[in-house]
Write a protein that holds these residues in place. Structure first.
Motif, PDB file in Angstrom:
ATOM      1  N   ALA A   1       0.835  -1.200   0.000  1.00  0.00           N
ATOM      2  CA  ALA A   1       0.000   0.000   0.000  1.00  0.00           C
ATOM      3  C   ALA A   1       0.869   1.249   0.000  1.00  0.00           C
ATOM      4  CB  ALA A   1      -0.908   0.006   1.220  1.00  0.00           C
ATOM      5  N   ALA A   2       0.506   2.193  -0.849  1.00  0.00           N
ATOM      6  CA  ALA A   2       1.133   3.512  -0.847  1.00  0.00           C
ATOM      7  C   ALA A   2       0.044   4.506  -0.462  1.00  0.00           C
ATOM      8  CB  ALA A   2       1.698   3.838  -2.223  1.00  0.00           C
ATOM      9  N   LEU A   3       0.347   5.391   0.463  1.00  0.00           N
ATOM     10  CA  LEU A   3      -0.635   6.326   0.979  1.00  0.00           C
ATOM     11  C   LEU A   3      -0.200   7.758   0.720  1.00  0.00           C
ATOM     12  CD1 LEU A   3      -0.184   3.788   3.033  1.00  0.00           C
ATOM     13  CD2 LEU A   3      -1.837   4.982   4.404  1.00  0.00           C
ATOM     14  N   ALA A   4      -1.176   8.590   0.435  1.00  0.00           N
ATOM     15  CA  ALA A   4      -0.899  10.015   0.283  1.00  0.00           C
ATOM     16  C   ALA A   4      -2.090  10.794   0.827  1.00  0.00           C
ATOM     17  CB  ALA A   4      -0.668  10.376  -1.178  1.00  0.00           C
ATOM     18  N   ALA A   5      -1.788  11.873   1.507  1.00  0.00           N
ATOM     19  CA  ALA A   5      -2.830  12.733   2.051  1.00  0.00           C
ATOM     20  C   ALA A   5      -2.498  14.178   1.730  1.00  0.00           C
ATOM     21  CB  ALA A   5      -2.948  12.547   3.560  1.00  0.00           C
ATOM     22  N   GLY A   6      -3.534  14.939   1.520  1.00  0.00           N
ATOM     23  CA  GLY A   6      -3.358  16.360   1.271  1.00  0.00           C
ATOM     24  C   GLY A   6      -4.414  17.155   2.008  1.00  0.00           C
ATOM     25  N   VAL A   7      -4.031  18.321   2.467  1.00  0.00           N
ATOM     26  CA  VAL A   7      -4.944  19.212   3.170  1.00  0.00           C
ATOM     27  C   VAL A   7      -4.749  20.605   2.577  1.00  0.00           C
ATOM     28  CG1 VAL A   7      -5.557  20.199   5.415  1.00  0.00           C
ATOM     29  CG2 VAL A   7      -4.733  17.841   5.287  1.00  0.00           C
ATOM     30  N   THR A   8      -5.840  21.262   2.235  1.00  0.00           N
ATOM     31  CA  THR A   8      -5.718  22.605   1.680  1.00  0.00           C
ATOM     32  C   THR A   8      -5.166  23.549   2.744  1.00  0.00           C
ATOM     33  OG1 THR A   8      -8.053  23.046   2.166  1.00  0.00           O
ATOM     34  CG2 THR A   8      -7.519  22.312  -0.064  1.00  0.00           C
ATOM     35  N   SER A   9      -4.472  24.572   2.303  1.00  0.00           N
ATOM     36  CA  SER A   9      -3.724  25.451   3.214  1.00  0.00           C
ATOM     37  C   SER A   9      -4.598  26.117   4.271  1.00  0.00           C
ATOM     38  CB  SER A   9      -2.948  26.501   2.430  1.00  0.00           C
ATOM     39  OG  SER A   9      -3.833  27.276   1.644  1.00  0.00           O
ATOM     40  N   ASP A  10      -5.877  26.324   3.973  1.00  0.00           N
ATOM     41  CA  ASP A  10      -6.749  26.976   4.955  1.00  0.00           C
ATOM     42  C   ASP A  10      -7.108  26.068   6.133  1.00  0.00           C
ATOM     43  OD1 ASP A  10      -8.260  25.449   3.044  1.00  0.00           O
ATOM     44  OD2 ASP A  10     -10.091  26.368   3.815  1.00  0.00           O
ATOM     45  N   LEU A  11      -6.806  24.765   6.017  1.00  0.00           N
ATOM     46  CA  LEU A  11      -7.180  23.820   7.067  1.00  0.00           C
ATOM     47  C   LEU A  11      -6.000  23.171   7.787  1.00  0.00           C
ATOM     48  CD1 LEU A  11     -10.109  21.993   5.228  1.00  0.00           C
ATOM     49  CD2 LEU A  11     -10.287  23.727   7.013  1.00  0.00           C
ATOM     50  N   THR A  12      -4.780  23.534   7.431  1.00  0.00           N
ATOM     51  CA  THR A  12      -3.620  22.855   8.017  1.00  0.00           C
ATOM     52  C   THR A  12      -3.489  23.092   9.517  1.00  0.00           C
ATOM     53  OG1 THR A  12      -2.191  24.669   7.306  1.00  0.00           O
ATOM     54  CG2 THR A  12      -2.249  22.703   5.900  1.00  0.00           C
ATOM     55  N   ASP A  13      -4.115  24.143  10.052  1.00  0.00           N
ATOM     56  CA  ASP A  13      -4.072  24.342  11.496  1.00  0.00           C
ATOM     57  C   ASP A  13      -5.059  23.419  12.219  1.00  0.00           C
ATOM     58  OD1 ASP A  13      -6.198  25.762  10.350  1.00  0.00           O
ATOM     59  OD2 ASP A  13      -6.258  27.233  11.971  1.00  0.00           O
ATOM     60  N   LYS A  14      -5.990  22.826  11.462  1.00  0.00           N
ATOM     61  CA  LYS A  14      -7.005  21.931  12.031  1.00  0.00           C
ATOM     62  C   LYS A  14      -6.693  20.453  11.750  1.00  0.00           C
ATOM     63  CE  LYS A  14     -12.020  21.305  11.944  1.00  0.00           C
ATOM     64  NZ  LYS A  14     -13.289  21.800  11.419  1.00  0.00           N
ATOM     65  N   VAL A  15      -6.158  20.182  10.558  1.00  0.00           N
ATOM     66  CA  VAL A  15      -5.883  18.806  10.125  1.00  0.00           C
ATOM     67  C   VAL A  15      -4.476  18.746   9.546  1.00  0.00           C
ATOM     68  CG1 VAL A  15      -6.625  16.941   8.600  1.00  0.00           C
ATOM     69  CG2 VAL A  15      -8.323  18.503   9.513  1.00  0.00           C
ATOM     70  N   SER A  16      -3.723  17.695   9.897  1.00  0.00           N
ATOM     71  CA  SER A  16      -2.374  17.528   9.370  1.00  0.00           C
ATOM     72  C   SER A  16      -2.305  16.304   8.457  1.00  0.00           C
ATOM     73  CB  SER A  16      -1.373  17.356  10.516  1.00  0.00           C
ATOM     74  OG  SER A  16      -0.119  16.958  10.003  1.00  0.00           O
ATOM     75  N   ALA A  17      -1.801  16.502   7.259  1.00  0.00           N
ATOM     76  CA  ALA A  17      -1.629  15.390   6.320  1.00  0.00           C
ATOM     77  C   ALA A  17      -0.643  14.362   6.881  1.00  0.00           C
ATOM     78  CB  ALA A  17      -1.144  15.911   4.968  1.00  0.00           C
TER      79      ALA A  17
ATOM     80  N   LEU B   1      -7.389   3.637   4.779  1.00  0.00           N
ATOM     81  CA  LEU B   1      -8.207   4.775   4.380  1.00  0.00           C
ATOM     82  C   LEU B   1      -9.114   5.212   5.543  1.00  0.00           C
ATOM     83  CD1 LEU B   1      -8.206   6.220   1.713  1.00  0.00           C
ATOM     84  CD2 LEU B   1     -10.106   4.798   0.983  1.00  0.00           C
ATOM     85  N   LYS B   2      -9.690   4.251   6.231  1.00  0.00           N
ATOM     86  CA  LYS B   2     -10.554   4.541   7.377  1.00  0.00           C
ATOM     87  C   LYS B   2      -9.760   5.234   8.485  1.00  0.00           C
ATOM     88  CE  LYS B   2     -13.847   1.669   8.369  1.00  0.00           C
ATOM     89  NZ  LYS B   2     -14.636   0.527   8.856  1.00  0.00           N
ATOM     90  N   ALA B   3      -8.544   4.754   8.731  1.00  0.00           N
ATOM     91  CA  ALA B   3      -7.689   5.347   9.755  1.00  0.00           C
ATOM     92  C   ALA B   3      -7.301   6.785   9.370  1.00  0.00           C
ATOM     93  CB  ALA B   3      -6.435   4.497   9.970  1.00  0.00           C
ATOM     94  N   MET B   4      -7.022   6.993   8.092  1.00  0.00           N
ATOM     95  CA  MET B   4      -6.632   8.326   7.628  1.00  0.00           C
ATOM     96  C   MET B   4      -7.770   9.325   7.823  1.00  0.00           C
ATOM     97  SD  MET B   4      -4.563   7.246   4.185  1.00  0.00           S
ATOM     98  CE  MET B   4      -4.056   8.874   3.641  1.00  0.00           C
ATOM     99  N   THR B   5      -8.976   8.940   7.454  1.00  0.00           N
ATOM    100  CA  THR B   5     -10.106   9.857   7.599  1.00  0.00           C
ATOM    101  C   THR B   5     -10.517   9.986   9.061  1.00  0.00           C
ATOM    102  OG1 THR B   5     -11.699   8.106   7.082  1.00  0.00           O
ATOM    103  CG2 THR B   5     -10.961   9.492   5.252  1.00  0.00           C
ATOM    104  N   GLY B   6     -10.217   8.967   9.865  1.00  0.00           N
ATOM    105  CA  GLY B   6     -10.535   9.007  11.296  1.00  0.00           C
ATOM    106  C   GLY B   6      -9.772  10.084  12.036  1.00  0.00           C
ATOM    107  N   VAL B   7      -8.622  10.461  11.535  1.00  0.00           N
ATOM    108  CA  VAL B   7      -7.811  11.516  12.145  1.00  0.00           C
ATOM    109  C   VAL B   7      -8.554  12.849  12.074  1.00  0.00           C
ATOM    110  CG1 VAL B   7      -5.679  12.859  11.841  1.00  0.00           C
ATOM    111  CG2 VAL B   7      -5.613  10.374  11.747  1.00  0.00           C
ATOM    112  N   ILE B   8      -9.355  13.032  11.035  1.00  0.00           N
ATOM    113  CA  ILE B   8     -10.067  14.286  10.831  1.00  0.00           C
ATOM    114  C   ILE B   8     -11.182  14.466  11.864  1.00  0.00           C
ATOM    115  CG2 ILE B   8     -11.483  15.634   9.226  1.00  0.00           C
ATOM    116  CD1 ILE B   8      -9.930  14.057   6.980  1.00  0.00           C
ATOM    117  N   GLY B   9     -11.944  13.382  12.084  1.00  0.00           N
ATOM    118  CA  GLY B   9     -13.093  13.468  12.996  1.00  0.00           C
ATOM    119  C   GLY B   9     -12.705  13.072  14.331  1.00  0.00           C
TER     120      GLY B   9
END
Length: 139
Positions: free
Chosen positions: A78-94, A131-139
């Motif tokens: 598995a290769a994983l990549a995450a991106g967060v738009t610049s306006d949200l980097t203080d709330k979510v970290s890739a 994928l579930k773990a990656m999105t779980g970081v957000i919520g």
């Protein structure tokens, strides 16, 4: 000429991957909201891991504001990549997103910047869990 053709082929593959199910679904149709953040999460089978970074950048542009979590399974890994738009980097970290995803598929670490990060794991069969773990970081 050959390099130009290879670049065009790579771009076409990326567009096809972002289009998803033969283009029947647009990426926007798969966007969901988690904790007030628009999130696009997708699992790719057989996609070259080198194409993930460009796909994440393209998806971030499409979202405008949000987070992207992509996992590509290729040759059992598995290769994983995450991106967060610049306006949200203080709330979510890739970086936090890929670290959680890497752990879910047997990998360690992962790194990058708060707006773009990559990692990998040896167990591609756990791609959906990653994928579930990656999105779980957000919520």
């Amino acid at each position: 000429e050959r390099k130009k053709l290879e670049r065009e082929l790579s771009d076409a593959k990326k567009k096809l991957a972002l289009a998803g199910d033969g283009g029947a679904k647009k990426a926007e149709d798969e966007v969901r909201e988690i904790a007030g953040v628009k999130v696009l999460a997708r699992l790719f089978d057989g996609l070259n891991p080198k194409d993930l970074r460009g796909l994440v950048d393209d998806a971030k542009k499409q979202l405008g504001s949000g987070a992207v979590a992509f996992v590509a399974v290729n040759d059992g890994k598995a290769a994983l990549a995450a991106g967060v738009t610049s306006d949200l980097t203080d709330k979510v970290s890739a970086v936090d997103m890929v670290r959680a995803g890497a752990e879910a598929c047997g990998g360690k670490g992962g790194g990058g910047r708060p707006d773009m990060a990559q990692a990998g794991g040896p167990d591609g069969s756990k791609g959906a869990d990653a994928l579930k773990a990656m999105t779980g970081v957000i919520g």
